[in-house]
Write a protein that holds these residues in place. Structure first.
Motif, PDB file in Angstrom:
ATOM      1  N   MET A 150       0.845  -1.202   0.000  1.00 30.68           N
ATOM      2  CA  MET A 150       0.000   0.000   0.000  1.00 30.68           C
ATOM      3  C   MET A 150       0.878   1.249   0.000  1.00 30.68           C
ATOM      4  N   ALA A 151       0.538   2.212  -0.870  1.00 26.63           N
ATOM      5  CA  ALA A 151       1.311   3.436  -0.942  1.00 26.63           C
ATOM      6  C   ALA A 151       1.175   4.224   0.350  1.00 26.63           C
ATOM      7  N   LEU A 152       2.255   4.879   0.765  1.00 24.17           N
ATOM      8  CA  LEU A 152       2.199   5.741   1.932  1.00 24.17           C
ATOM      9  C   LEU A 152       1.232   6.895   1.674  1.00 24.17           C
ATOM     10  N   ILE A 153       1.164   7.335   0.410  1.00 26.66           N
ATOM     11  CA  ILE A 153       0.178   8.323  -0.008  1.00 26.66           C
ATOM     12  C   ILE A 153      -0.976   7.562  -0.638  1.00 26.66           C
ATOM     13  N   ASP A 154      -2.199   7.847  -0.198  1.00 32.19           N
ATOM     14  CA  ASP A 154      -3.331   7.083  -0.724  1.00 32.19           C
ATOM     15  C   ASP A 154      -4.373   7.963  -1.405  1.00 32.19           C
ATOM     16  N   GLU A 155      -3.920   9.123  -1.913  1.00 31.86           N
ATOM     17  CA  GLU A 155      -4.806  10.018  -2.652  1.00 31.86           C
ATOM     18  C   GLU A 155      -4.165  10.390  -3.986  1.00 31.86           C
ATOM     19  N   ALA A 156      -4.998  10.556  -4.994  1.00 37.41           N
ATOM     20  CA  ALA A 156      -4.500  10.922  -6.316  1.00 37.41           C
ATOM     21  C   ALA A 156      -5.482  11.835  -7.017  1.00 37.41           C
ATOM     22  N   VAL A 157      -4.954  12.676  -7.887  1.00 38.91           N
ATOM     23  CA  VAL A 157      -5.755  13.498  -8.793  1.00 38.91           C
ATOM     24  C   VAL A 157      -5.511  12.981 -10.202  1.00 38.91           C
ATOM     25  N   ILE A 158      -6.590  12.699 -10.926  1.00 41.73           N
ATOM     26  CA  ILE A 158      -6.471  12.295 -12.325  1.00 41.73           C
ATOM     27  C   ILE A 158      -6.989  13.434 -13.192  1.00 41.73           C
ATOM     28  N   LEU A 159      -6.131  13.920 -14.079  1.00 35.55           N
ATOM     29  CA  LEU A 159      -6.508  15.009 -14.976  1.00 35.55           C
ATOM     30  C   LEU A 159      -7.313  14.428 -16.133  1.00 35.55           C
ATOM     31  N   ALA A 160      -8.607  14.687 -16.123  1.00 34.82           N
ATOM     32  CA  ALA A 160      -9.515  14.058 -17.090  1.00 34.82           C
ATOM     33  C   ALA A 160     -10.398  15.086 -17.774  1.00 34.82           C
ATOM     34  N   GLY A 161      -9.855  16.280 -18.022  1.00 30.63           N
ATOM     35  CA  GLY A 161     -10.680  17.351 -18.558  1.00 30.63           C
ATOM     36  C   GLY A 161     -10.351  17.802 -19.959  1.00 30.63           C
ATOM     37  N   GLY A 162      -9.442  17.095 -20.638  1.00 33.89           N
ATOM     38  CA  GLY A 162      -9.012  17.538 -21.960  1.00 33.89           C
ATOM     39  C   GLY A 162     -10.062  17.319 -23.033  1.00 33.89           C
ATOM     40  N   PHE A 163      -9.900  18.055 -24.143  1.00 30.77           N
ATOM     41  CA  PHE A 163     -10.846  17.952 -25.254  1.00 30.77           C
ATOM     42  C   PHE A 163     -10.570  16.733 -26.139  1.00 30.77           C
ATOM     43  N   GLY A 164      -9.342  16.239 -26.138  1.00 36.18           N
ATOM     44  CA  GLY A 164      -9.027  15.077 -26.961  1.00 36.18           C
ATOM     45  C   GLY A 164      -9.132  15.356 -28.447  1.00 36.18           C
ATOM     46  N   THR A 165      -8.668  16.531 -28.851  1.00 37.13           N
ATOM     47  CA  THR A 165      -8.832  16.963 -30.242  1.00 37.13           C
ATOM     48  C   THR A 165      -8.218  15.972 -31.228  1.00 37.13           C
ATOM     49  N   ARG A 166      -7.025  15.468 -30.925  1.00 37.84           N
ATOM     50  CA  ARG A 166      -6.353  14.574 -31.871  1.00 37.84           C
ATOM     51  C   ARG A 166      -7.057  13.233 -31.991  1.00 37.84           C
ATOM     52  N   LEU A 167      -7.883  12.895 -31.021  1.00 33.92           N
ATOM     53  CA  LEU A 167      -8.539  11.585 -31.021  1.00 33.92           C
ATOM     54  C   LEU A 167      -9.972  11.645 -31.544  1.00 33.92           C
ATOM     55  N   GLN A 168     -10.463  12.844 -31.832  1.00 30.19           N
ATOM     56  CA  GLN A 168     -11.879  12.965 -32.170  1.00 30.19           C
ATOM     57  C   GLN A 168     -12.241  12.310 -33.491  1.00 30.19           C
ATOM     58  N   SER A 169     -11.252  12.045 -34.339  1.00 28.61           N
ATOM     59  CA  SER A 169     -11.559  11.331 -35.575  1.00 28.61           C
ATOM     60  C   SER A 169     -11.926   9.879 -35.295  1.00 28.61           C
TER      61      SER A 169
ATOM     62  N   ALA B  69      -8.554  21.182  -7.721  1.00 34.38           N
ATOM     63  CA  ALA B  69      -8.811  19.901  -7.052  1.00 34.38           C
ATOM     64  C   ALA B  69      -8.193  19.831  -5.661  1.00 34.38           C
ATOM     65  N   LEU B  70      -7.231  20.679  -5.372  1.00 35.31           N
ATOM     66  CA  LEU B  70      -6.452  20.577  -4.135  1.00 35.31           C
ATOM     67  C   LEU B  70      -7.306  20.586  -2.864  1.00 35.31           C
ATOM     68  N   PRO B  71      -8.373  21.377  -2.758  1.00 33.66           N
ATOM     69  CA  PRO B  71      -9.177  21.340  -1.536  1.00 33.66           C
ATOM     70  C   PRO B  71      -9.822  19.979  -1.259  1.00 33.66           C
ATOM     71  N   GLN B  72      -9.893  19.131  -2.272  1.00 40.13           N
ATOM     72  CA  GLN B  72     -10.460  17.790  -2.094  1.00 40.13           C
ATOM     73  C   GLN B  72      -9.435  16.790  -1.556  1.00 40.13           C
ATOM     74  N   ILE B  73      -8.172  17.219  -1.455  1.00 41.94           N
ATOM     75  CA  ILE B  73      -7.086  16.358  -0.974  1.00 41.94           C
ATOM     76  C   ILE B  73      -6.843  16.647   0.495  1.00 41.94           C
ATOM     77  N   GLY B  74      -6.785  15.600   1.310  1.00 41.76           N
ATOM     78  CA  GLY B  74      -6.615  15.802   2.743  1.00 41.76           C
ATOM     79  C   GLY B  74      -5.193  15.679   3.241  1.00 41.76           C
ATOM     80  N   GLY B  75      -4.347  14.947   2.517  1.00 42.82           N
ATOM     81  CA  GLY B  75      -2.998  14.663   2.994  1.00 42.82           C
ATOM     82  C   GLY B  75      -1.977  15.719   2.624  1.00 42.82           C
ATOM     83  N   ASP B  76      -0.738  15.481   3.069  1.00 42.55           N
ATOM     84  CA  ASP B  76       0.357  16.425   2.823  1.00 42.55           C
ATOM     85  C   ASP B  76       0.990  16.248   1.450  1.00 42.55           C
TER      86      ASP B  76
END
Length: 237
Positions: A1-20, A95-102
């Motif tokens: 188990m990771a000592l850090i157990d929180e993560a942010v996933i950047l999932a907001g891109g437009f995906g322009t190159r993949l839209q085809s 997203a940072l306010p949603q993270i509780g750890g250091d």
């Protein structure tokens, strides 16, 4: 188990190159082997004991929430949705306010990487660095630009276009919460330009190279390759 157990996933891109190829869902939900791409990222985090993941969404963000819900196994999923594009840095800051750890991990929602997050955390924390970057070894760095490493520290970047084998930025970071003090006052900024690059110039970014299986679904060619099996086909990239 990771000592850090929180993560942010950047999932907001437009995906322009993949839209085809994929246009009806945001890029992180692009179907891979019959499942949303994000499912593979969440499964790896859940298997390593993560407790909480913040999904930083934007374009078609409601579809991400509808597809994934509020839990994934034992992990809670929470959402930080931008109402206008904020850049990678702005999305992390929001997203940072949603993270509780250091400290926490940041992952790109369109890249897959196999690594031991606990080992990554140990290497960065033991060095005293506030920022760690996971790297992937690829046979040709031309599309990405190379990352220069010395004694497990990132010392610079090479421009895109240079060819040959080397390390690239694999889009996974370990970030100390106090690093937010270096964020620009603007709510729209690039994490890579405003935070990562200055930290590299100051010799303050720890490199983690014990990774495999890198794949980037941001372009149709690699998206097609992902259908062959994440991990299996990616290991030869």
């Amino acid at each position: 188990m990771a000592l850090i157990d929180e993560a942010v996933i950047l999932a907001g891109g437009f995906g322009t190159r993949l839209q085809s190829v994929v246009s009806d869902v945001p890029k992180p939900l692009a179907p891979v082997q019959g499942r949303p791409f994000l499912a593979f990222l969440l499964e790896r985090l859940a298997a390593q004991g993560f407790r909480r993941v913040v999904l930083a969404t934007g374009y078609m963000g409601e579809k991400v929430h509808q597809a994934l819900g509020d839990r994934w196994g034992d992990m809670s999923l929470v959402y930080s949705r931008e109402t206008r594009p904020l850049g990678t840095g702005g999305a992390i800051a929001q997203a940072l306010p949603q993270i509780g750890g250091d400290a926490f991990f940041v992952l790109n929602g369109d890249t897959y990487l196999e690594l031991d997050h606990a080992a990554f955390e140990e290497q960065v924390a033991s060095s005293g660095a506030k920022l760690g970057m996971a790297l992937a070894r690829v046979p040709d760095v031309a599309r990405y630009g190379a990352v220069e490493v010395r004694n497990d520290w990132v010392i610079g970047f090479s421009e895109k276009g240079l060819s040959g084998p080397g390390y690239i930025n694999a889009g996974v970071y370990r970030v100390a919460r106090e690093l937010a003090g270096a964020f620009p006052e603007s709510d729209h900024f690039s994490f890579e330009d405003a935070v990562l690059s200055p930290a590299v110039r100051g010799g303050k970014v720890r490199a983690f190279t014990r990774t495999t299986g890198f794949i980037d679904i941001g372009v149709p060619e690699d998206y097609s390759r992902a259908q062959l099996g994440l991990g299996e086909s990616a290991g030869s990239s």
